[in-house]
Scaffold this motif. Structure first.
Motif, PDB file in Angstrom:
ATOM      1  N   ALA A 153       0.883  -1.004  -0.080  1.00 37.68           N
ATOM      2  CA  ALA A 153      -0.068   0.088   0.115  1.00 37.68           C
ATOM      3  C   ALA A 153       0.910   1.291   0.057  1.00 37.68           C
ATOM      4  O   ALA A 153       0.525   1.989  -0.827  1.00 37.68           O
ATOM      5  CB  ALA A 153      -0.829   0.019   1.234  1.00 37.68           C
ATOM      6  N   ALA A 154       2.001   1.167   0.714  1.00 33.55           N
ATOM      7  CA  ALA A 154       2.749   2.533   0.731  1.00 33.55           C
ATOM      8  C   ALA A 154       3.348   2.587  -0.572  1.00 33.55           C
ATOM      9  O   ALA A 154       3.630   3.766  -1.025  1.00 33.55           O
ATOM     10  CB  ALA A 154       3.975   2.372   1.822  1.00 33.55           C
ATOM     11  N   ALA A 155       3.835   1.806  -1.039  1.00 34.12           N
ATOM     12  CA  ALA A 155       4.333   2.010  -2.718  1.00 34.12           C
ATOM     13  C   ALA A 155       3.405   2.340  -3.351  1.00 34.12           C
ATOM     14  O   ALA A 155       3.671   3.384  -4.239  1.00 34.12           O
ATOM     15  CB  ALA A 155       4.844   0.500  -3.050  1.00 34.12           C
ATOM     16  N   ALA A 156       2.153   2.006  -3.559  1.00 33.70           N
ATOM     17  CA  ALA A 156       1.109   2.441  -4.434  1.00 33.70           C
ATOM     18  C   ALA A 156       0.984   4.032  -3.892  1.00 33.70           C
ATOM     19  O   ALA A 156       0.833   4.743  -4.833  1.00 33.70           O
ATOM     20  CB  ALA A 156      -0.074   1.798  -4.088  1.00 33.70           C
ATOM     21  N   GLN A 157       0.993   4.231  -2.631  1.00 31.48           N
ATOM     22  CA  GLN A 157       0.794   5.529  -2.258  1.00 31.48           C
ATOM     23  C   GLN A 157       1.870   6.703  -2.895  1.00 31.48           C
ATOM     24  O   GLN A 157       1.600   7.697  -3.414  1.00 31.48           O
ATOM     25  CB  GLN A 157       0.834   5.838  -0.723  1.00 31.48           C
ATOM     26  CG  GLN A 157      -0.092   5.313   0.020  1.00 31.48           C
ATOM     27  CD  GLN A 157       0.008   5.482   1.493  1.00 31.48           C
ATOM     28  OE1 GLN A 157       0.561   6.432   1.772  1.00 31.48           O
ATOM     29  NE2 GLN A 157      -0.540   4.249   2.142  1.00 31.48           N
ATOM     30  N   ILE A 158       3.130   6.297  -2.637  1.00 30.59           N
ATOM     31  CA  ILE A 158       4.166   7.047  -3.309  1.00 30.59           C
ATOM     32  C   ILE A 158       4.129   7.269  -4.985  1.00 30.59           C
ATOM     33  O   ILE A 158       4.144   8.306  -5.353  1.00 30.59           O
ATOM     34  CB  ILE A 158       5.680   6.143  -3.224  1.00 30.59           C
ATOM     35  CG1 ILE A 158       5.986   6.327  -1.627  1.00 30.59           C
ATOM     36  CG2 ILE A 158       6.866   7.047  -3.791  1.00 30.59           C
ATOM     37  CD1 ILE A 158       7.055   5.381  -1.138  1.00 30.59           C
ATOM     38  N   TYR A 159       3.770   6.125  -5.578  1.00 29.69           N
ATOM     39  CA  TYR A 159       3.756   6.274  -7.130  1.00 29.69           C
ATOM     40  C   TYR A 159       2.575   7.124  -7.369  1.00 29.69           C
ATOM     41  O   TYR A 159       2.591   8.094  -8.220  1.00 29.69           O
ATOM     42  CB  TYR A 159       3.425   5.003  -7.773  1.00 29.69           C
ATOM     43  CG  TYR A 159       4.743   4.249  -7.579  1.00 29.69           C
ATOM     44  CD1 TYR A 159       5.968   4.693  -8.244  1.00 29.69           C
ATOM     45  CD2 TYR A 159       4.554   3.011  -6.922  1.00 29.69           C
ATOM     46  CE1 TYR A 159       7.131   3.950  -8.155  1.00 29.69           C
ATOM     47  CE2 TYR A 159       5.940   2.172  -7.017  1.00 29.69           C
ATOM     48  CZ  TYR A 159       7.015   2.680  -7.517  1.00 29.69           C
ATOM     49  OH  TYR A 159       8.263   1.972  -7.372  1.00 29.69           O
ATOM     50  N   ALA A 160       1.355   7.085  -6.668  1.00 28.05           N
ATOM     51  CA  ALA A 160       0.171   8.031  -6.802  1.00 28.05           C
ATOM     52  C   ALA A 160       0.550   9.369  -6.710  1.00 28.05           C
ATOM     53  O   ALA A 160       0.144  10.462  -7.520  1.00 28.05           O
ATOM     54  CB  ALA A 160      -0.906   7.405  -5.909  1.00 28.05           C
ATOM     55  N   VAL A 161       1.095   9.603  -5.660  1.00 27.05           N
ATOM     56  CA  VAL A 161       1.450  11.192  -4.998  1.00 27.05           C
ATOM     57  C   VAL A 161       2.464  11.803  -6.462  1.00 27.05           C
ATOM     58  O   VAL A 161       2.314  12.944  -6.744  1.00 27.05           O
ATOM     59  CB  VAL A 161       1.891  11.383  -3.851  1.00 27.05           C
ATOM     60  CG1 VAL A 161       2.504  12.679  -3.733  1.00 27.05           C
ATOM     61  CG2 VAL A 161       0.994  10.948  -2.875  1.00 27.05           C
TER      62      VAL A 161
END
Length: 408
Positions: free
Chosen positions: A388-396
Motif C-alpha cells: 500500500a505504501a508503494a502505491a501511495q508513493i507512485y500515486a502522489v
C-alpha cells in the motif's frame, strides 16, 4: 501486538511499456542532478512532466492491483490479509494500521484516476469493521487495532492508528467533499484528546500515549505530531479554535521532550523518563508538515523556517546519508508526503526528486516483476502495508503540484 514489518510490490503487463523507463536516478541516496548542458523549453518540460506522471499513475494502479490480487480477501468483507503468502497462525485479516494504509492508497490513486472512487468506497466500508463505538479505556469511540465482531474480537486501541485514519478522512473531505469523512475525523480527534497524559507527577508530564494497551505507557512522536497535524487540518476546515489550541499543545510537548539537539525527533519517552532515541523517517516528516500548517494558519514565518530546518536535517540524514533503504517503506511514504507539502509552499523540486529516486529504486530493485509485489523482508513475504505504501508513493508522484497542499 501489531507487526511493524516491511516489504513492497507492483504488477501488470498493462504497465510494462510505461514502466520500462525510470522517472529519476535509480539510487535513493541522492536526488537526480540537474542537466547542466542544456535547458529544456517550457513546452518540452511540460511534455516530460506529463509523461512522468503517466508512468507513475500506471505504476500506482499496477501496485494496487497486485495488492488486491495477492493480499485481498474473497469473503465479501473487503478486508485484506496481513501478508502474502499467508502463514500458519496468521489472523484471517490484517491489523488496522495496514488496512488504514490500503485506505490511503485508494484515496491517493483516486486523485489521478476517478475510477478508483469505487475502490475507495469499498475500503471505506472495510475500515468500519474496526470501529468500536463503545470505546476503549477512555470510553471514547475509535478504531480498534483488529476487526470487531462478526469478523474478529477487536484489539487494543492505538492513538496513532486512529490519527492516520483521521488524516485520511480529512483528505477525503478536501478532495471529494465527503462530509461524513469530516465528521469521522472530528470523532477521532475527540478520541486523541482523551489519550493525553494528565498525571503531573510523570517524567515529561503530558503527551498523548501511543496505545491504551496495558503493556505500553510510551508517549511517542508518532502519537502526538500526527495528532497536531489532524488538529490543524480540522482548524483550517472548521475554524474551531479548540482544534488549533490542542494541536499546539501536542506540538509543543513533542518539541520540548522528543526533539534532539540536531533538530531530528526521537521515538518516545517512557514513564520512567527513559527516551528511545531511534530516528525514524516518518517521525521527521510529520513535524515538517505540522510546521507548514502552523505557518499557514498563523502566518508566523518562524514555523516555516523550522519546517525547512527539520527538512534539511532529515534530508542530510536519510537521503545524503543513504539511510532510506533501511527504513520501512510505510514510514518513507509519510516522510515524502510531508516534504512535498513543504515544497508546495517553498517551491523547488529537491524533495520531489528524492521521492522519485526512491520510487525508481523500489520499482527496479525491490519488486518482483512477475507478481508486482514488493519485497523488503527476508523469507519472500510481502506485507499489505508495504504494498500500500508503494502505491501511495507512485500515486502522489503522479499528482499535479496543485494537489500537494492537501498532503500530510
Amino acid at each position: 501486538m501489531r507487526s511493524r514489518r516491511l516489504k513492497l510490490s507492483l504488477t501488470g503487463a498493462v504497465v510494462a511499456a510505461l514502466a520500462a523507463g525510470t522517472t529519476a536516478a535509480a539510487s535513493p541516496g541522492a536526488a537526480r542532478p540537474a542537466d547542466s548542458h542544456r535547458v529544456a523549453s517550457p513546452a518540452h518540460a511540460s511534455t516530460a512532466a506529463a509523461s512522468t506522471a503517466r508512468v507513475n499513475a500506471a505504476r500506482a494502479t499496477a501496485t494496487y492491483a497486485a495488492l488486491e490480487k495477492y493480499l485481498g480477501t474473497t469473503d465479501g468483507s473487503g478486508l485484506f490479509h496481513e501478508q502474502y503468502p499467508v502463514a500458519a497462525g496468521d489472523n484471517p485479516y490484517s491489523y488496522e494500521w495496514p488496512l488504514s494504509q490500503v485506505h490511503v492508497a485508494a484515496l491517493d490513486i483516486s486523485t489521478v484516476d476517478p475510477r478508483f472512487r469505487t475502490k475507495l468506497a469499498a475500503v471505506d466500508q472495510a475500515q468500519e469493521h474496526y470501529w468500536n463505538a463503545a470505546g476503549g479505556t477512555t470510553g471514547v469511540a475509535g478504531y480498534d487495532s483488529y476487526v470487531i465482531a462478526p469478523y474478529g474480537a477487536g484489539g487494543d486501541l492505538f492513538y496513532d492508528d486512529n490519527e492516520w485514519v483521521g488524516l485520511e478522512k480529512v483528505q477525503d473531505y478536501l478532495r471529494h467533499h465527503d462530509r461524513s469523512a469530516l465528521s469521522r475525523a472530528e470523532q477521532i480527534f475527540s478520541l486523541v484528546e482523551s489519550g493525553w497524559d494528565t498525571d503531573p507527577s510523570h517524567p515529561a508530564p503530558g503527551g498523548v500515549f501511543w496505545t491504551q494497551a496495558a503493556w505500553s505507557t510510551d508517549r511517542n512522536t508518532v502519537s502526538n505530531m500526527p495528532a497536531a497535524e489532524l488538529g490543524l487540518r480540522l482548524y483550517q476546515i472548521t475554524g474551531k479554535r479548540s482544534y488549533l489550541d490542542n494541536a499546539k499543545r501536542f506540538y509543543d510537548w513533542t518539541d520540548a521532550n522528543l526533539q534532539s539537539p540536531n533538530g531530528l525527533y526521537w521515538d518516545n519517552v517512557k514513564l520512567t523518563g527513559d527516551i528511545d532515541r531511534t530516528i525514524w523517517s516518518y517521525n521527521q516528516g510529520v513535524p515538517i508538515g505540522v510546521n507548514v500548517l502552523l505557518y499557514q494558519v498563523t502566518h508566523d514565518r518562524t514555523y516555516l523556517a523550522r519546517a525547512q530546518r527539520i527538512a534539511d536535517a532529515a534530508y542530510d540524514y536519510f537521503v545524503t546519508g543513504d539511510r532510506l533503504k533501511g527504513q520501512p517503506i510505510y514510514f518513507n511514504s509519510i516522510f515524502f508526503k510531508n516534504l512535498l507539502l513543504l515544497e508546495s509552499v517553498t517551491g523547488g523540486d529537491r524533495y520531489q526528486q528524492a521521492t522519485a529516486a526512491y520510487a525508481d529504486w523500489v520499482w527496479t530493485s525491490a519488486r518482483d516483476p512477475k507478481t508486482g509485489l514488493v519485497h523488503f523482508d527476508s523469507g519472500g513475504t510481502t506485507q499489505s502495508i508495504q504494498q500500500a505504501a508503494a502505491a501511495q508513493i507512485y500515486a502522489v508522484l503522479a499528482w499535479p503540484r496543485s494537489k500537494w497542499p492537501t498532503l500530510y
